[in-house]
Design a protein around this motif. Sequence first.
Motif: not given
Length: 373
Positions: A221-223, A259-260, A265-270
Motif C-alpha cells: 500500500g501507500q502511506v 523513495k516516495g 500533488g502528494a508524495v506517497q511511500f510504498t
Amino acid sequence: MKKILRYVLIGIGVILVLYAVARVLKTNSKPAVTFDTATATEETITNRVVATGKVIPEDEVLIKPQISGIIESILVEEGDKLKSGDLIAKIKVVPNEQSLVSARGRVSNAQIALNNAKIEYDRNKKLFDKGVVASQDFLSVELQYNQAKQELQNAQNDYQIIRVGSAGGSATANTNIRATVDGTVLEIPVKEGDQVIEANNFNDGTSIATIADMSKMIFEGQVDEAEVDKLEMGMPISINLGAVQDKEFDAKLKFIAPKGVEDQGAVQFTIKADLSLPSDVFIRAGYSANASIILEKKEGVLAIKEALLQFDKETEKPYVEIVTGENEYERRDLELGVSDGINVEILSGITKDDKIKVWNKTEPMDDEKKGDS
C-alpha cells in the motif's frame, strides 16, 4: 372644545408611547442564550495510520520461453495448481531461413571432413596392424577421425535445434514450456497461435504464464509522507479486505520504501507487510485492502471530544471554557496528548469534574422550528 381635543390627542400620544415602550421591553426580555455543557471522561485512545492498497502474492514468477516460435498448445488454465516441472504449453518453432541454410551447410562440411578422416584412418589402421606405422602416428590419425565424427554430431544437433527446437525431442526440449516453481497459475496472457519471443540480452521475452504461491500473501500500500516517519519495521498491522466482510487479518510491517512517488500533488511511500492467513481462508490476488497501523495506544486516560476545543487566534494554542456561574465562563488553556480524531487526551488544564462549554452547538433549522411550534 379645542382644549378637550388637545387633551384627547395628548392622551392618544401617551398611549402610543407606552405601547412602544412595552414592545421594546417585551422584545428585550427574551432569556439569554444558554449553552450545553460536557465533562471529561476516561477513554482508550489509539493513534493510527491508515494505508490503502491491495493484497498480492509475495513472489510472482513469469514463465518465459527459451526459444522463439508460435504457441502450438496451452495445457493449463488460470487457477490451476502446478508443481515444478509440470508442462504448461508447447511451442512450434518457425526457423530462420538464413540460420537453417547455414546449419545445413555446416552438416555437409562436417560430413565431408568425416569421410576424409575415415579414409585416412582405415589406411593407417591397416599399416599399423602390419607394424609399418608407429603407434604414436596412428593415435594421432585416430584422434582426428574421432574429432570429425564428433563435429558431425554437433552440426547435426545444431541443425535439429534450429529446425524443430530440440536436438532429440526429449522431455526437456526448449519447445516444452514448464513450470519452474510450485504454485497457482494467476494469468495466461497468450493464446494458441500467438507468436512469442525468447528472453535474451536485448528483450525480456514474452510471458507465457504467471505463477505464484497463494499461501504467502503480502499487503502492498501507500502511506503519505506526513505519516511515514512514524512507522517502524515490525509494527503490527490490521488488514481489512473489501471482499471479505467482518474479518481482520494480522500482518507485520516488513518494508518501507526509501523513495516516495508523487501522486496528485502528494508524495506517497510504498509499504509492504507479511499477511498471516488462517488455513480455511482463501484470498485472491489483487483484493483491495486497508491497513490500520497502530502508532500509539493509551488506556484509561482523561479525554474530551475534539469538537469542544477552541484555538487562540494569535497563538493557536488550544483552550476550553469552563462554567463558573450562570452564563459565566472561564478560559482554561490545555496541554494535549494523543488523539484519534474524535477524542483527545488531556494532560493538564481541567479535571474530570469541570463542566465544559459546548461552544459550537448547532441551531435547529427554520423548518424544524416551525415543526416544533
